[in-house]
Design a protein around this motif. Structure first.
Motif, PDB file in Angstrom:
ATOM      1  N   LEU A   1     -13.924   2.747  15.176  1.00  0.00           N
ATOM      2  CA  LEU A   1     -13.551   3.644  14.076  1.00  0.00           C
ATOM      3  C   LEU A   1     -13.652   2.929  12.727  1.00  0.00           C
ATOM      4  CD1 LEU A   1     -12.551   6.417  13.187  1.00  0.00           C
ATOM      5  CD2 LEU A   1     -10.206   5.595  13.504  1.00  0.00           C
ATOM      6  N   ILE A   2     -13.235   1.656  12.684  1.00  0.00           N
ATOM      7  CA  ILE A   2     -13.336   0.880  11.435  1.00  0.00           C
ATOM      8  C   ILE A   2     -14.780   0.851  10.948  1.00  0.00           C
ATOM      9  CG2 ILE A   2     -13.213  -1.454  10.457  1.00  0.00           C
ATOM     10  CD1 ILE A   2     -10.740  -1.911  12.226  1.00  0.00           C
ATOM     11  N   PHE A   3     -15.694   0.576  11.862  1.00  0.00           N
ATOM     12  CA  PHE A   3     -17.086   0.438  11.451  1.00  0.00           C
ATOM     13  C   PHE A   3     -17.759   1.788  11.218  1.00  0.00           C
ATOM     14  CE2 PHE A   3     -16.186  -3.756  13.068  1.00  0.00           C
ATOM     15  CZ  PHE A   3     -16.857  -4.565  12.159  1.00  0.00           C
ATOM     16  N   LEU A   4     -17.275   2.829  11.860  1.00  0.00           N
ATOM     17  CA  LEU A   4     -17.759   4.163  11.513  1.00  0.00           C
ATOM     18  C   LEU A   4     -17.336   4.534  10.092  1.00  0.00           C
ATOM     19  CD1 LEU A   4     -17.346   6.397  14.705  1.00  0.00           C
ATOM     20  CD2 LEU A   4     -19.445   5.960  13.427  1.00  0.00           C
ATOM     21  N   ILE A   5     -16.085   4.227   9.736  1.00  0.00           N
ATOM     22  CA  ILE A   5     -15.627   4.471   8.368  1.00  0.00           C
ATOM     23  C   ILE A   5     -16.468   3.667   7.381  1.00  0.00           C
ATOM     24  CG2 ILE A   5     -13.707   4.216   6.744  1.00  0.00           C
ATOM     25  CD1 ILE A   5     -11.817   4.663   9.126  1.00  0.00           C
ATOM     26  N   TYR A   6     -16.725   2.399   7.740  1.00  0.00           N
ATOM     27  CA  TYR A   6     -17.542   1.531   6.886  1.00  0.00           C
ATOM     28  C   TYR A   6     -18.910   2.150   6.624  1.00  0.00           C
ATOM     29  CZ  TYR A   6     -20.587  -2.427   5.743  1.00  0.00           C
ATOM     30  OH  TYR A   6     -21.516  -3.253   5.163  1.00  0.00           O
ATOM     31  N   PHE A   7     -19.523   2.704   7.663  1.00  0.00           N
ATOM     32  CA  PHE A   7     -20.833   3.322   7.481  1.00  0.00           C
ATOM     33  C   PHE A   7     -20.735   4.717   6.868  1.00  0.00           C
ATOM     34  CE2 PHE A   7     -22.548   0.141  10.533  1.00  0.00           C
ATOM     35  CZ  PHE A   7     -23.616  -0.289   9.756  1.00  0.00           C
ATOM     36  N   GLU A   8     -19.599   5.364   6.973  1.00  0.00           N
ATOM     37  CA  GLU A   8     -19.396   6.619   6.245  1.00  0.00           C
ATOM     38  C   GLU A   8     -19.451   6.371   4.742  1.00  0.00           C
ATOM     39  OE1 GLU A   8     -19.126   9.578   7.421  1.00  0.00           O
ATOM     40  OE2 GLU A   8     -18.201   9.560   9.402  1.00  0.00           O
ATOM     41  N   VAL A   9     -18.936   5.217   4.329  1.00  0.00           N
ATOM     42  CA  VAL A   9     -18.763   4.924   2.906  1.00  0.00           C
ATOM     43  C   VAL A   9     -19.895   4.076   2.353  1.00  0.00           C
ATOM     44  CG1 VAL A   9     -17.243   3.835   1.200  1.00  0.00           C
ATOM     45  CG2 VAL A   9     -16.260   5.098   3.124  1.00  0.00           C
ATOM     46  N   ALA A  10     -20.209   2.966   3.036  1.00  0.00           N
ATOM     47  CA  ALA A  10     -21.062   1.964   2.419  1.00  0.00           C
ATOM     48  C   ALA A  10     -22.276   1.599   3.263  1.00  0.00           C
ATOM     49  CB  ALA A  10     -20.225   0.711   2.128  1.00  0.00           C
ATOM     50  N   GLY A  11     -22.039   0.807   4.319  1.00  0.00           N
ATOM     51  CA  GLY A  11     -23.153   0.325   5.127  1.00  0.00           C
ATOM     52  C   GLY A  11     -23.771  -0.943   4.593  1.00  0.00           C
ATOM     53  N   GLY A  12     -23.127  -1.553   3.592  1.00  0.00           N
ATOM     54  CA  GLY A  12     -23.649  -2.782   3.010  1.00  0.00           C
ATOM     55  C   GLY A  12     -23.961  -2.620   1.536  1.00  0.00           C
ATOM     56  N   PRO A  13     -24.369  -3.702   0.879  1.00  0.00           N
ATOM     57  CA  PRO A  13     -24.645  -3.656  -0.557  1.00  0.00           C
ATOM     58  C   PRO A  13     -25.941  -2.948  -0.932  1.00  0.00           C
ATOM     59  CG  PRO A  13     -24.111  -5.892   0.193  1.00  0.00           C
ATOM     60  CD  PRO A  13     -24.401  -5.076   1.403  1.00  0.00           C
ATOM     61  N   TYR A  14     -26.655  -2.440   0.072  1.00  0.00           N
ATOM     62  CA  TYR A  14     -27.880  -1.699  -0.220  1.00  0.00           C
ATOM     63  C   TYR A  14     -27.548  -0.469  -1.064  1.00  0.00           C
ATOM     64  CZ  TYR A  14     -29.138  -4.323   4.001  1.00  0.00           C
ATOM     65  OH  TYR A  14     -29.334  -5.309   4.939  1.00  0.00           O
ATOM     66  N   GLY A  15     -28.182  -0.356  -2.219  1.00  0.00           N
ATOM     67  CA  GLY A  15     -27.969   0.806  -3.065  1.00  0.00           C
ATOM     68  C   GLY A  15     -27.047   0.559  -4.246  1.00  0.00           C
ATOM     69  N   GLU A  16     -26.484  -0.674  -4.365  1.00  0.00           N
ATOM     70  CA  GLU A  16     -25.609  -0.945  -5.497  1.00  0.00           C
ATOM     71  C   GLU A  16     -26.380  -1.431  -6.717  1.00  0.00           C
ATOM     72  OE1 GLU A  16     -22.781  -4.092  -4.965  1.00  0.00           O
ATOM     73  OE2 GLU A  16     -24.232  -5.453  -4.064  1.00  0.00           O
ATOM     74  N   GLU A  17     -27.665  -1.770  -6.538  1.00  0.00           N
ATOM     75  CA  GLU A  17     -28.453  -2.371  -7.617  1.00  0.00           C
ATOM     76  C   GLU A  17     -28.547  -1.531  -8.894  1.00  0.00           C
ATOM     77  OE1 GLU A  17     -30.813  -3.385  -3.720  1.00  0.00           O
ATOM     78  OE2 GLU A  17     -29.611  -1.724  -4.517  1.00  0.00           O
ATOM     79  N   PRO A  18     -28.686  -0.184  -8.806  1.00  0.00           N
ATOM     80  CA  PRO A  18     -28.820   0.596 -10.042  1.00  0.00           C
ATOM     81  C   PRO A  18     -27.643   0.468 -11.006  1.00  0.00           C
ATOM     82  CG  PRO A  18     -29.554   1.902  -8.181  1.00  0.00           C
ATOM     83  CD  PRO A  18     -28.931   0.663  -7.608  1.00  0.00           C
TER      84      PRO A  18
END
Length: 481
Positions: free
Chosen positions: A46-63
């Motif tokens: 569940l922790i990692f499902l929440i993590y992927f619901e929200v973020a999934g890593g720093p991919y996409g923070e560059e803009p």
């Protein structure tokens, strides 16, 4: 669904007639074909499902760096969780444990303000969710095109998005438990290149680079800046639609949300600090996918390739987690009578809500032609409308049902809760004001469609054109006291 004592079936004809001291939860209609008792999600998946619901890593923070420079990007990813992520996670913890059934925020709005608001919440959140799902194959292709230039445009790009969307949807069909444990593996592997990059970058970091407000002559793009922060740090409440699939949700949800908030924020900040401190590049280079180029500049092409692989795995995790939430939201809406019973059908083999998966996949493919910025902006606008209704539902339920059992309770009285909700609500209004005309048009059309859908479903009920769980009566449980 666990209960202190065996559950009693009860009617929920209207929120006003519901016993105030008793929490309710929706369960799957007994007429729906299943493959037996489904396996429940435990704490770690569940922790990692929440993590992927929200973020999934720093991919996409560059803009965020491209839009406002390193300093404001760092401040944004440090401060924004306190004014947005934490309040949203707290609300999700309280309401998910009070109403531990599939459907999540749809149930909250329906119990607070009635079926129209529940249906409208369902429209906004479902559309924002599936639009968000459409962004992940696009984000993945944006990383992969650096290795495979043919994916830049044209038929190769179209077929890459189409094929990945269909394939990942089928994986979701195989079961939520599989998705949950896969999320653990995907998170570890996709974060590994960022950990390596951050460690290798340490000797190259120059702290003064963190203080930069951006290059001279580069105008701040506040719309892109706020939408990037918002897109990377929202959707905490999406996991609430899976509450009926979680083992002991009253205990598991608060713990999982607490760990996931800390984990997500650290996963964003450390690579951002490492790369902005170690590299001095043109600000316009900070587009989606730049982290891969940064990895090559810091450690070599081998790390770039590793990070590209991590981007693909992260996109898979993001897609799977959010598709699960959207699919179970559809199932939950069928449980409480917002949608015909057909929408709540589960697979005979995997016990997954196959109609919800199919519907979410089709809608996400329909919007996948939009560019990345338009996708996240439209998702953010619809999500903002839903969140304003969610905050109102949270506060109203506290006032309306003050003695209802809440296994987890935000430790604030009503005035404090109002203040806690007003701060992120102000940010939501800002996001909506900064939206483009295209986003207003798309969101307006979809909202009008949602209102029309509610009255269509009401007509179908009155004419008995489809079978419904009338007023949510079927599948409602009351915990014995």
């Amino acid at each position: 669904m666990y209960n202190a004592q065996p559950p009693m079936k009860a009617s929920s004809k209207s929120p006003a007639n519901m016993p105030e001291e008793l929490p309710i939860s929706t369960t799957t209609d007994s007429t729906i074909t299943t493959a037996g008792p489904p396996k429940k999600l435990s704490l770690v998946p569940l922790i990692f499902l929440i993590y992927f619901e929200v973020a999934g890593g720093p991919y996409g923070e560059e803009p965020a760096v491209k839009a406002a420079g390193p300093l404001l990007a760092i401040i944004g990813f440090f401060v924004f969780p306190f004014i947005w992520s934490i309040p949203e996670a707290l609300i999700t913890a309280e309401l998910s444990t009070s109403f531990p059934g599939n459907g999540g925020f749809v149930i909250w709005a329906e119990r607070a303000f009635g079926p129209f608001c529940g249906s409208l919440m369902g429209t906004w959140k479902l559309l924002s969710g599936v639009i968000n799902i459409a962004a992940f194959p696009v984000l993945c292709i944006d990383y992969m095109k650096r290795l495979i230039p043919a994916l830049e445009s044209g038929l190769p790009r179209y077929f890459a998005i189409l094929g990945s969307t269909i394939g990942l949807s089928f994986l979701n069909y195989t079961g939520l438990t599989i998705v949950g444990y896969a999320a653990v593996v995907l998170a570890v592997v996709s974060l590994a290149p960022f950990i390596l990059m951050s460690l290798i970058a340490l000797p190259k970091i120059r702290p003064h680079r963190w203080m930069s407000l951006g290059q001279k002559g580069v105008e701040k793009d506040w719309n892109l800046y706020f939408n990037t922060l918002f897109w990377n740090l929202n959707f905490w409440d999406n996991v609430s639609t899976l509450a009926g699939e979680v083992e002991k949700p009253q205990k598991t949800f608060p713990r999982a949300l607490f760990v996931a908030v800390i984990f997500t924020c650290v996963a964003y900040l450390i690579p951002l600090l490492a790369v902005t401190g170690a590299l001095s590049v043109d600000q316009n280079e900070w587009e989606s996918g730049f982290m891969a180029q940064a990895a090559e500049l810091i450690a070599g092409k081998w790390l770039k390739i590793f990070l590209e692989i991590g981007a693909v795995l992260s996109a898979i995790g993001l897609f799977e987690a959010q598709l699960s939430s959207s699919a179970f939201q559809v199932l939950g809406m069928a449980d409480i009578g917002c949608l015909p019973k057909f929408f709540g059908l589960r697979s005979k083999w995997f016990n997954t809500p196959w109609v919800g998966i199919l519907l979410s996949t089709v809608i996400s493919l329909a919007v996948s032609y939009m560019n990345f910025t338009d996708i996240i902006s439209s998702a953010n606008f619809l999500y903002s409308l839903g969140m304003l209704l969610e905050f109102a539902s949270f506060v109203w339920l506290r006032r309306k049902l003050p003695t209802m059992k809440r296994p987890y309770r935000v430790p604030l009285r009503l005035p404090g809760l109002v203040i806690m909700c007003l701060i992120p609500s102000g940010f939501l209004v800002l996001i909506m004001v900064l939206a483009t005309k295209k986003v207003y048009l798309v969101s307006g059309v979809m909202t009008a469609g949602g209102i029309g859908w509610y009255f269509l479903m009401k007509l179908c009920k009155s004419k008995k054109l489809f079978k419904f769980n009338v007023d949510g009566e079927v599948g409602v449980e009351i915990n014995g006291q």
